[in-house]
Design a protein around this motif. Sequence first.
Motif, PDB file in Angstrom:
ATOM      1  N   VAL A  87      60.837 -10.466  16.567  1.00  0.00           N
ATOM      2  CA  VAL A  87      62.025 -11.039  15.961  1.00  0.00           C
ATOM      3  C   VAL A  87      62.598 -10.034  14.804  1.00  0.00           C
ATOM      4  CG1 VAL A  87      62.635 -12.609  14.314  1.00  0.00           C
ATOM      5  CG2 VAL A  87      61.295 -13.466  16.180  1.00  0.00           C
ATOM      6  N   THR A  88      61.505  -9.349  14.187  1.00  0.00           N
ATOM      7  CA  THR A  88      61.511  -8.278  13.044  1.00  0.00           C
ATOM      8  C   THR A  88      62.695  -7.449  13.910  1.00  0.00           C
ATOM      9  OG1 THR A  88      59.840  -8.644  11.908  1.00  0.00           O
ATOM     10  CG2 THR A  88      60.846  -6.695  11.714  1.00  0.00           C
ATOM     11  N   TRP A  89      62.114  -6.750  14.959  1.00  0.00           N
ATOM     12  CA  TRP A  89      63.000  -5.840  15.686  1.00  0.00           C
ATOM     13  C   TRP A  89      64.393  -6.434  16.063  1.00  0.00           C
ATOM     14  CZ3 TRP A  89      65.300  -5.638  20.757  1.00  0.00           C
ATOM     15  CH2 TRP A  89      65.648  -4.392  21.106  1.00  0.00           C
ATOM     16  N   GLN A  90      64.489  -7.538  16.638  1.00  0.00           N
ATOM     17  CA  GLN A  90      65.833  -8.136  16.856  1.00  0.00           C
ATOM     18  C   GLN A  90      66.666  -8.263  15.584  1.00  0.00           C
ATOM     19  OE1 GLN A  90      64.311 -11.933  18.683  1.00  0.00           O
ATOM     20  NE2 GLN A  90      64.724 -11.152  20.490  1.00  0.00           N
ATOM     21  N   LYS A  91      66.092  -8.539  14.484  1.00  0.00           N
ATOM     22  CA  LYS A  91      66.736  -8.634  13.115  1.00  0.00           C
ATOM     23  C   LYS A  91      67.381  -7.290  12.857  1.00  0.00           C
ATOM     24  CE  LYS A  91      64.652 -12.734  11.038  1.00  0.00           C
ATOM     25  NZ  LYS A  91      64.007 -13.037  10.038  1.00  0.00           N
ATOM     26  N   LYS A  92      66.672  -6.178  13.113  1.00  0.00           N
ATOM     27  CA  LYS A  92      67.085  -4.894  12.580  1.00  0.00           C
ATOM     28  C   LYS A  92      68.133  -4.177  13.589  1.00  0.00           C
ATOM     29  CE  LYS A  92      62.813  -3.138  10.373  1.00  0.00           C
ATOM     30  NZ  LYS A  92      61.468  -2.438  10.265  1.00  0.00           N
ATOM     31  N   ILE A  93      68.255  -4.497  14.900  1.00  0.00           N
ATOM     32  CA  ILE A  93      69.041  -4.343  15.771  1.00  0.00           C
ATOM     33  C   ILE A  93      70.462  -4.833  15.435  1.00  0.00           C
ATOM     34  CG2 ILE A  93      69.873  -4.422  18.283  1.00  0.00           C
ATOM     35  CD1 ILE A  93      67.602  -2.135  17.662  1.00  0.00           C
ATOM     36  N   ASN A  97      67.759 -18.118  11.045  1.00  0.00           N
ATOM     37  CA  ASN A  97      66.508 -17.667  10.955  1.00  0.00           C
ATOM     38  C   ASN A  97      65.697 -18.363  11.954  1.00  0.00           C
ATOM     39  OD1 ASN A  97      66.642 -15.117   9.347  1.00  0.00           O
ATOM     40  ND2 ASN A  97      67.252 -16.688   7.815  1.00  0.00           N
ATOM     41  N   LEU A  98      66.036 -18.857  12.917  1.00  0.00           N
ATOM     42  CA  LEU A  98      65.435 -19.794  13.930  1.00  0.00           C
ATOM     43  C   LEU A  98      65.155 -19.183  15.270  1.00  0.00           C
ATOM     44  CD1 LEU A  98      67.674 -23.168  13.579  1.00  0.00           C
ATOM     45  CD2 LEU A  98      65.870 -22.494  12.258  1.00  0.00           C
ATOM     46  N   ALA A  99      65.337 -17.981  15.287  1.00  0.00           N
ATOM     47  CA  ALA A  99      65.050 -17.224  16.847  1.00  0.00           C
ATOM     48  C   ALA A  99      63.465 -17.447  17.059  1.00  0.00           C
ATOM     49  CB  ALA A  99      65.345 -15.764  16.683  1.00  0.00           C
ATOM     50  N   GLY A 100      62.580 -17.303  15.927  1.00  0.00           N
ATOM     51  CA  GLY A 100      61.212 -17.479  16.145  1.00  0.00           C
ATOM     52  C   GLY A 100      60.521 -18.776  16.222  1.00  0.00           C
ATOM     53  N   ARG A 101      61.126 -19.675  15.693  1.00  0.00           N
ATOM     54  CA  ARG A 101      60.726 -20.884  15.654  1.00  0.00           C
ATOM     55  C   ARG A 101      60.122 -21.642  16.957  1.00  0.00           C
ATOM     56  NH1 ARG A 101      61.048 -18.821  12.160  1.00  0.00           N
ATOM     57  NH2 ARG A 101      58.788 -18.652  12.454  1.00  0.00           N
ATOM     58  N   GLY A 127      79.401 -19.145  22.382  1.00  0.00           N
ATOM     59  CA  GLY A 127      78.490 -19.900  21.699  1.00  0.00           C
ATOM     60  C   GLY A 127      78.988 -20.209  20.253  1.00  0.00           C
ATOM     61  N   GLU A 128      79.622 -19.086  19.624  1.00  0.00           N
ATOM     62  CA  GLU A 128      80.247 -19.056  18.141  1.00  0.00           C
ATOM     63  C   GLU A 128      81.492 -19.925  18.241  1.00  0.00           C
ATOM     64  OE1 GLU A 128      81.695 -16.111  14.636  1.00  0.00           O
ATOM     65  OE2 GLU A 128      81.415 -15.300  16.971  1.00  0.00           O
ATOM     66  N   LYS A 129      82.268 -19.796  19.389  1.00  0.00           N
ATOM     67  CA  LYS A 129      83.467 -20.409  19.611  1.00  0.00           C
ATOM     68  C   LYS A 129      83.421 -21.905  19.571  1.00  0.00           C
ATOM     69  CE  LYS A 129      88.191 -21.162  20.506  1.00  0.00           C
ATOM     70  NZ  LYS A 129      89.240 -20.782  19.680  1.00  0.00           N
ATOM     71  N   LEU A 130      82.194 -22.328  20.447  1.00  0.00           N
ATOM     72  CA  LEU A 130      81.719 -23.746  20.510  1.00  0.00           C
ATOM     73  C   LEU A 130      81.212 -24.319  19.274  1.00  0.00           C
ATOM     74  CD1 LEU A 130      80.096 -23.273  23.863  1.00  0.00           C
ATOM     75  CD2 LEU A 130      82.220 -24.670  23.614  1.00  0.00           C
ATOM     76  N   ALA A 170      74.673 -21.089  25.671  1.00  0.00           N
ATOM     77  CA  ALA A 170      75.733 -20.562  24.842  1.00  0.00           C
ATOM     78  C   ALA A 170      75.630 -20.785  23.459  1.00  0.00           C
ATOM     79  CB  ALA A 170      77.060 -20.923  25.249  1.00  0.00           C
ATOM     80  N   LEU A 171      75.351 -22.030  23.013  1.00  0.00           N
ATOM     81  CA  LEU A 171      75.324 -22.215  21.496  1.00  0.00           C
ATOM     82  C   LEU A 171      73.904 -21.726  21.224  1.00  0.00           C
ATOM     83  CD1 LEU A 171      76.207 -26.092  21.470  1.00  0.00           C
ATOM     84  CD2 LEU A 171      77.427 -24.221  20.454  1.00  0.00           C
ATOM     85  N   ALA A 172      72.634 -21.961  21.883  1.00  0.00           N
ATOM     86  CA  ALA A 172      71.482 -21.092  21.463  1.00  0.00           C
ATOM     87  C   ALA A 172      71.522 -19.696  21.178  1.00  0.00           C
ATOM     88  CB  ALA A 172      70.332 -21.474  22.369  1.00  0.00           C
ATOM     89  N   THR A 173      72.378 -19.084  22.207  1.00  0.00           N
ATOM     90  CA  THR A 173      72.262 -17.583  22.017  1.00  0.00           C
ATOM     91  C   THR A 173      73.221 -17.216  20.849  1.00  0.00           C
ATOM     92  OG1 THR A 173      72.462 -17.353  24.390  1.00  0.00           O
ATOM     93  CG2 THR A 173      73.495 -15.524  23.181  1.00  0.00           C
ATOM     94  N   TYR A 174      74.180 -18.104  20.534  1.00  0.00           N
ATOM     95  CA  TYR A 174      74.652 -17.672  19.162  1.00  0.00           C
ATOM     96  C   TYR A 174      73.838 -17.983  17.718  1.00  0.00           C
ATOM     97  CZ  TYR A 174      77.715 -18.440  15.040  1.00  0.00           C
ATOM     98  OH  TYR A 174      78.335 -18.327  13.674  1.00  0.00           O
ATOM     99  N   GLU A 175      73.100 -19.237  17.977  1.00  0.00           N
ATOM    100  CA  GLU A 175      72.171 -19.373  16.979  1.00  0.00           C
ATOM    101  C   GLU A 175      71.376 -18.352  16.785  1.00  0.00           C
ATOM    102  OE1 GLU A 175      71.284 -23.638  15.855  1.00  0.00           O
ATOM    103  OE2 GLU A 175      71.855 -23.844  18.152  1.00  0.00           O
ATOM    104  N   ARG A 176      70.667 -17.649  17.847  1.00  0.00           N
ATOM    105  CA  ARG A 176      69.730 -16.665  17.665  1.00  0.00           C
ATOM    106  C   ARG A 176      70.412 -15.424  16.967  1.00  0.00           C
ATOM    107  NH1 ARG A 176      68.277 -18.549  22.785  1.00  0.00           N
ATOM    108  NH2 ARG A 176      66.166 -19.810  22.481  1.00  0.00           N
ATOM    109  N   THR A 177      71.520 -15.308  16.845  1.00  0.00           N
ATOM    110  CA  THR A 177      72.450 -14.275  15.978  1.00  0.00           C
ATOM    111  C   THR A 177      72.190 -14.419  14.686  1.00  0.00           C
ATOM    112  OG1 THR A 177      74.732 -14.771  16.066  1.00  0.00           O
ATOM    113  CG2 THR A 177      73.767 -13.703  18.050  1.00  0.00           C
ATOM    114  N   LEU A 178      71.940 -15.771  14.054  1.00  0.00           N
ATOM    115  CA  LEU A 178      72.026 -15.762  12.812  1.00  0.00           C
ATOM    116  C   LEU A 178      70.779 -15.441  12.016  1.00  0.00           C
ATOM    117  CD1 LEU A 178      73.896 -19.399  13.064  1.00  0.00           C
ATOM    118  CD2 LEU A 178      74.967 -17.043  12.825  1.00  0.00           C
ATOM    119  N   GLU A 179      70.246 -14.250  12.108  1.00  0.00           N
ATOM    120  CA  GLU A 179      69.095 -13.694  11.454  1.00  0.00           C
ATOM    121  C   GLU A 179      69.225 -12.879  10.157  1.00  0.00           C
ATOM    122  OE1 GLU A 179      65.752 -14.278  12.939  1.00  0.00           O
ATOM    123  OE2 GLU A 179      67.215 -16.055  13.685  1.00  0.00           O
ATOM    124  N   THR A 180      68.572 -13.069   9.275  1.00  0.00           N
ATOM    125  CA  THR A 180      68.767 -12.107   8.081  1.00  0.00           C
ATOM    126  C   THR A 180      67.333 -11.432   7.679  1.00  0.00           C
ATOM    127  OG1 THR A 180      68.303 -14.086   6.559  1.00  0.00           O
ATOM    128  CG2 THR A 180      70.557 -13.886   7.221  1.00  0.00           C
TER     129      THR A 180
END
Length: 327
Positions: free
Chosen positions: A5-11, A95-99, A44-47, A162-172
């Motif tokens: 998840v850390t690597w994904q966040k940095k990318i 920040n739900l990608a790793g939950r 996913g974002e559009k939806l 689609a929705l889950a893929t967008y939510e996985r981009t919401l990392e900080t």
Amino acid sequence: MRALVTWQKKIFLLASAGFFVLSFAPRPAENQSGDEPLTKSKLGEKLFFDPILSSNRTISCASCHKPEFAFADTMVLSLGVNGQVTDRNTPSAMNLAGRIHLFWDGRASSLEMQALQPIAAPNEMNLPIAEAVSRLNADPYYARAFRNVFRTNASEKTLADALATYERTLETSDTPYDRFINGDDTALSPAAQRGRIVFIGRANCANCHAGEDFTADRFKNIGLYDGKKLTDPGRFAVTKDSSQLGHFKVPGLRNVALTAPYMHNGMFKTLRQVLEYYNKPDDFVRNGHNRDLSLSTPLNLSENDLTDLEAFLHALTDERFVKRIKK
């Protein structure tokens, strides 16, 4: 998992710097000139921002998961279609990608499972998933978009994907705390540094709020069930295990300063009230059913300790939100 998840966040931070600087308004899901290809996350974002997924087309996922408040809500209980009140306080969708557990009671084990439930819930978006899929396939834009992205029509699976893929981009991960642990000794204020020591030490917050996103992905009973005024059974409603009566998922703490009110029932309006509760639970709820042993006695933190703890929690705010949190 946390390392991944850390690597994904940095990318994501490097690839999407413009996204953080600009507003959270949804981008068009497809560039009409054809210069920018449609992706699952953009669809996913559009939806996520489109009221087409509610029965009367009046609310979207973003109606309750407000981007400016770290994708949480400012209401104690959000309002679904026709003003119906939701069952629990709306948690952050960030920040739900790793939950491994989603919702306060952990009834979903993946973002794909989570994404569809608010759509179908009668007091939320109130749209059966089969009807949602039919609606998307009947819409010229979405019919084309799903075929472009998935090479097939919209379905329950592709909608969730689609929705889950967008939510996985919401990392900080761009916070004063992150800069501090990465070597910038000046990133945290003196108060926040003291609060971090209290958080780890005497307050023992890290026992539950551990790891990169400050959650151990466990369920805890902190005493907010008494069977009288406080009757939400929490995890018990899912497992039917009497030992989990009044247990709720330990939420992550990133951007927590933006997500008031707090707890599954929104009973605390401010972070300070949350800290005061943990410090002396009996001052708020007496006879909490099977309250966790870690809260069996008051923490006896001083007012200065509580102020420092609050400063540390504010230091978990991502830079994209700093201007809002300072207002």
